[in-house]
Design an enzyme around this catalytic site. Structure first.
Site, PDB file in Angstrom:
ATOM      1  N   THR A 185       0.852  -1.182   0.000  1.00  0.00           N
ATOM      2  CA  THR A 185       0.000   0.000   0.000  1.00  0.00           C
ATOM      3  C   THR A 185       0.887   1.231   0.000  1.00  0.00           C
ATOM      4  O   THR A 185       1.887   1.283   0.711  1.00  0.00           O
ATOM      5  CB  THR A 185      -0.969   0.001   1.208  1.00  0.00           C
ATOM      6  OG1 THR A 185      -1.684   1.230   1.191  1.00  0.00           O
ATOM      7  CG2 THR A 185      -0.285  -0.193   2.546  1.00  0.00           C
ATOM      8  N   GLU A 331      -4.847  -2.979   4.580  1.00  0.00           N
ATOM      9  CA  GLU A 331      -4.439  -3.571   5.860  1.00  0.00           C
ATOM     10  C   GLU A 331      -5.569  -4.327   6.553  1.00  0.00           C
ATOM     11  O   GLU A 331      -5.345  -5.005   7.545  1.00  0.00           O
ATOM     12  CB  GLU A 331      -3.933  -2.474   6.812  1.00  0.00           C
ATOM     13  CG  GLU A 331      -2.636  -1.814   6.387  1.00  0.00           C
ATOM     14  CD  GLU A 331      -2.857  -0.575   5.522  1.00  0.00           C
ATOM     15  OE1 GLU A 331      -3.870  -0.524   4.794  1.00  0.00           O
ATOM     16  OE2 GLU A 331      -2.008   0.338   5.573  1.00  0.00           O
ATOM     17  N   TRP A 450      -3.842   6.047  -4.882  1.00  0.00           N
ATOM     18  CA  TRP A 450      -3.275   7.021  -3.953  1.00  0.00           C
ATOM     19  C   TRP A 450      -2.382   8.041  -4.650  1.00  0.00           C
ATOM     20  O   TRP A 450      -1.619   7.697  -5.536  1.00  0.00           O
ATOM     21  CB  TRP A 450      -2.422   6.323  -2.900  1.00  0.00           C
ATOM     22  CG  TRP A 450      -3.199   5.524  -1.919  1.00  0.00           C
ATOM     23  CD1 TRP A 450      -3.173   4.167  -1.799  1.00  0.00           C
ATOM     24  CD2 TRP A 450      -4.094   6.006  -0.921  1.00  0.00           C
ATOM     25  NE1 TRP A 450      -4.009   3.787  -0.777  1.00  0.00           N
ATOM     26  CE2 TRP A 450      -4.590   4.881  -0.221  1.00  0.00           C
ATOM     27  CE3 TRP A 450      -4.534   7.272  -0.535  1.00  0.00           C
ATOM     28  CZ2 TRP A 450      -5.494   5.001   0.829  1.00  0.00           C
ATOM     29  CZ3 TRP A 450      -5.439   7.379   0.504  1.00  0.00           C
ATOM     30  CH2 TRP A 450      -5.903   6.254   1.179  1.00  0.00           C
TER      31      TRP A 450
END
Ligand code: ADP
Length: 548
Positions: A185, A331, A450
């Site tokens: 991530t 997560e 992101w």
């Protein structure tokens, strides 16, 4: 007293075995670069997974090795999910749309031994070849006829390798806490961080995800996961579907293509589909512009970013389809909360139900959640109080690959009390609906991907006339969020928005370039001297990007 129950380990291979025996004829339909409509049933799928396990063996892969994938949603990627994990290796899915430097970092950090890549990703690998010294073999996910020309060494053809192997293979049994998968991530600043899933977490997550109030996965449903398999295991669909014998329709590289999605939904009878808001807006626009409908589709799940109300309304009014919003993170595997009504809400008005659909959903069993204030005191579930959202449970990460997993350590995401700190700020209603109100992590999520605000700020302050820069995400009708750059100029300097944009042109990737620049006399700061993003978000609450 000890129980007298079998301590059978929760294994991903057990899902495959279950599907092969109980749902042998259930189909898996895929779009691939070499076949616009590939079909196979679970029996063939399971056989090919065993052949693939033998391929891995023949390529020298060993227990615990990381096997990288750079691929779209299709049957071959599904085979990798099961064969790699099932044989005790770690299926490391990588997002091919990340910046090349991030892809390089991720492959090297995980020390991927073999890469399985889609034909379309080969140009990226060609460009990275000097940097991937640890990769021993690259397998292209295609047939012999469709193998691309390449300058890379040790390149193999997936279908040729598979054809050379027998389907005799016994899935090994081992500790259920063994790593099964990995997904990086790139949420905050610095390098991407590796989340490591286990067989146990994956099986439990799939069980939780298949519950009626979560995805209602069943043999009677047909699912089209648009959420990519390179991102958080496509929200668990590859596992939940086989667990319950649900037909899977996989769109391959055509994820953002309204025409393909509409065609797949109608010809394959898709009843359920999942993806980020941007995908749904594109599909809704396509359907409207082409006067088409998707009558079989009854529910879509939306997550990864807040679901705009317009998506809920358009799906309901134009397609009689229910939007199910969920919240989660890489997560958290990712399932955290999912929308569903509770008893007593049957008589709610359409408006009231829409309001609930625009929240992030209710807790799924397996995830405990709480909101806390700045002193870490737990706040009430009254729908008003808001604070940092913390979660814990068997499918929540306890640390990142290569970093500390000691609760409370700086690079461990878990606090001293054992709660995972999500970086989201939320309220929870008395009925248990989560309402994400803000983020403490400094990132922007655009179309499900992101963008680091700090990267943009660092690039901007390199301009000699810029004194200070801050970036916040603001609502964008297509991408949900886009970066807005707010700058303070050096005294007596005057540069224009276009000057700043031009300056950033070669410093940032296209998607990371801000959509607009505004100039202010000063930025708000916190007591510790940091730029107050909360203050800025408040000031620019009603800001709208100029129309493209
Ligand atoms: P995913 O995209 O699968 O949700 P990521 O780890 O990339 O996983 O992103 C997680 C973050 O995305 C969350 O911490 C939150 O900030 C944001 N997010 C996820 N779902 C929602 C949602 N329904 N509403 C608002 N934000 C969300």
């Amino acid at each position: 007293m000890q129980a007298l129950m079998m301590n059978t380990q929760l294994m991903i291979s057990s899902i495959l075995n279950h599907a092969e025996y109980n749902f042998p004829d259930v189909e898996m339909v895929s779009v691939t670069v070499d076949n616009p409509r590939h079909r196979q049933n679970n029996k063939t799928f399971a056989k090919r997974c065993r052949q693939l396990a033998n391929v891995l063996d023949s390529l020298g892969a060993e227990f615990g090795d990381r096997i990288g994938t750079l691929a779209w949603n299709d049957h071959r990627h599904m085979e990798l999910y099961y064969a790699v994990s099932g044989s005790g290796m770690v299926c490391h899915t990588i997002n091919p749309k990340l910046f090349p430097e991030q892809v390089t970092y991720i492959i090297n950090h995980a020390e991927d031994k073999i890469l399985f890549v889609d034909v379309l990703v080969m140009p990226l690998l060609e460009a990275l070849k000097e940097h991937l010294s640890k990769v021993e073999t690259i397998v292209v996910l295609t047939t012999k006829e469709n193998m691309p020309e390449t300058s890379l060494a040790n390149v193999e053809c997936y279908e040729e390798l598979l054809a050379a192997q027998s389907d005799n293979y016994d899935w090994p049994q081992f500790d259920e806490n063994t790593a099964s998968g990995m997904c990086y991530t790139s949420g905050t600043t610095g390098n991407p961080k590796g989340v490591v899933y286990s067989h146990r977490s994956t099986v439990l997550h799939a069980l939780g995800g298949a519950l009626p109030d979560v995805t209602r996965a069943s043999n009677l449903e047909t699912s089209l996961p648009v959420v990519p398999m390179f991102h958080v295991n496509a929200w668990g669909a590859p596992y939940a579907a086989l667990m319950v014998g649900m037909k899977l329709v996989l769109p391959g590289p055509k994820m953002a293509d309204g025409e393909t999605l509409c065609d797949l939904m109608n010809t394959e009878g898709v009843t359920f589909s999942s993806g980020v808001p941007t995908i749904w807006l594109a599909l809704l626009d396509y359907l409207e512009a082409n006067k088409k409908s998707v009558p079989s589709l009854s529910r879509v799940s939306v997550g990864g970013a807040a679901c705009p109300r317009i998506i809920v309304e358009r799906f309901r009014e134009q397609h009689d389809c229910i939007v199910v919003q969920g919240w989660g993170m890489t997560e958290t595997s990712p399932l955290g909360t999912v929308f569903s009504l509770k008893a007593g809400m049957e008589d709610f008005t359409t408006e009231q139900i829409t309001d609930l659909q625009c929240l992030q959903g209710r807790g799924v069993f397996g995830i405990e959640m709480k909101i806390v204030d700045e002193e870490d005191e737990t706040l009430p579930w009254d729908g008003v109080a808001f604070g940092a959202l913390k979660v814990r449970g068997p499918w929540v990460a306890s640390g990142y690959y290569g970093l500390s997993d000691v609760p409370g350590d700086e690079d461990c995401p878990v606090d001293e009390k054992g709660w995972f700190q999500t970086g989201d700020v939320a309220a929870i209603t008395p009925e248990g609906f989560l309402k994400i109100t803000d983020r403490t992590k400094d990132v922007i999520k655009s179309g499900g991907e992101w963008i680091s605000s700090i990267d943009i700020e660092n690039a901007a302050v390199n301009h000699p006339d810029i004194a200070e820069a801050a970036v916040i995400g603001r609502y964008h009708p297509k991408w949900t969020e886009r970066p807005l750059l707010i700058v303070v100029l050096q005294p007596e300097k005057s540069i224009s928005r276009d000057d700043v944009m031009e300056f950033l042109q070669d410093k940032l990737h296209k998607m990371a370039r801000p959509d607009d620049v505004v100039f202010v006399d000063e930025l708000p700061h916190t007591a510790t001297g940091k730029i107050s993003k909360i203050g800025l978000r408040k000031t620019f609450e009603d800001y709208q990007f100029p129309a493209a």
